[in-house]
Design an enzyme around this catalytic site. Structure first.
Site, PDB file in Angstrom:
ATOM      1  CE  LYS A  85      -0.780   0.131   5.049  1.00 57.20           C
ATOM      2  NZ  LYS A  85      -0.118   1.413   5.332  1.00 57.20           N
ATOM      3  CG  ASP A  86       3.599   2.235   2.783  1.00 56.98           C
ATOM      4  OD1 ASP A  86       2.524   2.823   2.963  1.00 56.98           O
ATOM      5  OD2 ASP A  86       4.255   1.705   3.699  1.00 56.98           O
ATOM      6  NE  ARG A 157       1.140   5.608  12.290  1.00 59.24           N
ATOM      7  CZ  ARG A 157       0.551   5.771  11.132  1.00 59.24           C
ATOM      8  NH1 ARG A 157      -0.701   5.383  10.954  1.00 59.24           N
ATOM      9  NH2 ARG A 157       1.181   6.338  10.122  1.00 59.24           N
ATOM     10  CB  CYS A 244      -0.904  10.432   0.554  1.00 59.40           C
ATOM     11  SG  CYS A 244      -0.028   8.973   1.092  1.00 59.40           S
TER      12      CYS A 244
END
Length: 313
Positions: A85-86, A157, A244
């Site tokens: 996904k990056d 996170r 993004c």
């Protein structure tokens, strides 16, 4: 197949704990399968360094792969392992995705120290995410929540959550499971509630296209159902010009021999979401990409020129 074992292969990887797990996972498979030494080249990317601004404001997810591609181009590494996904939809000239490995859980995860489910969150609860895809879906379902930015690697996170900065955060389930942190997941969010990002949960292996021996070896690691499903998802993003800065989700799943592809597009200023889907039986990369383009065309038709123009501002 016969592969020369004389020279070690080198994997370029980010140095976060999750990225290292992914690179070590591929290293171990290659060493077992080919009896060849595989080393890691740990690197810090701009995406890891810039934590005070949203990715959409500083260059997108490509910031996580650029330095790794430079290492490949300079010959300091032979392959790079990425969370798919990056990986930008268009790779630079001379680079290729050699394999997409079997997918982990593609869904998003609800993580909280105070609440057991997304539905339990009270009005005004603070939820952390810097993903525009997640933000528009959260906002459409729960406009009463307060969505605040959340950057950093997975451990960072979680620490911010534990420090009390958020009532809950939304993370990819795959990363938590890979690091043995599945116990932190209070709820795996069904794809009917929150549609994942294109390629979420899958690992992509990137190399220089002029390395045929390595390309042939790595293709043995490819998982064809995941390959076709994620190509369809990435086809949506490619046709939409997704990055993004676009609140776009795409997810494909197999039902027997049929691939069902769904996608949604949010609006940057209001809570409206549009959706499109298609089912087919792709036999080739071209078939999968065509599915993505069909869904993208349906989204574009629904959105209209004003909505699409707002996404490029």
């Amino acid at each position: 197949m016969t592969v020369s074992t004389s020279t070690p292969w080198v994997i370029a990887t980010r140095e976060s704990r999750l990225a290292l797990w992914q690179a070590e996972h591929v290293r171990d498979i290659l060493q077992r399968r080919f009896g060849r030494t595989v080393n890691l080249l740990g690197m810090t990317t701009k995406g890891d360094q810039i934590l005070d601004r949203a990715l959409s404001k500083v260059g997108g997810k490509g910031l996580f792969v650029k330095e790794l591609e430079v290492a490949l181009e300079e010959g300091r590494a032979d392959l790079a392992v990425h969370s798919l996904k990056d990986v930008p939809m268009e790779l630079p000239e001379g680079f290729v995705l050699a394999a997409i490995m079997e997918r982990e859980d593609p869904r998003d995860a609800f993580v909280s120290n105070r609440f057991n489910t997304f539905e339990e969150l009270p009005q005004g609860a603070i939820v952390g995410t810097s993903s525009l895809r997640r933000l528009v879906q959260l906002r459409a379902q729960r406009p009463d929540l307060k969505i605040e930015a959340l950057r950093g690697n997975l451990d960072t996170r979680l620490r911010k959550l534990d420090d009390g900065q958020y009532d809950a955060i939304i993370l990819a389930a795959a990363g938590l499971k890979r690091l043995g942190l599945a116990a932190r997941i209070k709820q795996v969010i069904d794809t009917d509630v929150m549609l994942p990002a294109a390629g979420q949960g899958a690992l992509g292996i990137e190399i220089r296209s002029n390395h045929p021996e390595l390309l042939n070896a790595l293709q043995l690691l490819a998982h064809q159902p995941t390959w076709l499903a994620t190509l369809a998802e990435r086809g949506v993003s490619r046709a939409m010009g997704g990055s993004c800065s676009m609140p776009l989700a795409a997810f494909a799943e197999w039902h027997g021999d049929t691939l069902h592809l769904r996608a949604l597009l949010g609006h940057p200023e209001h809570s409206k979401i549009i959706c499109a889907e298609v089912s087919s039986c792709p036999q080739s990369d071209a078939d999968a990409d065509a599915m993505g383009r069909r869904v993208a065309a349906a989204l574009q038709e629904q959105a209209g020129p004003e909505w699409l123009a707002a996404l490029t501002l």
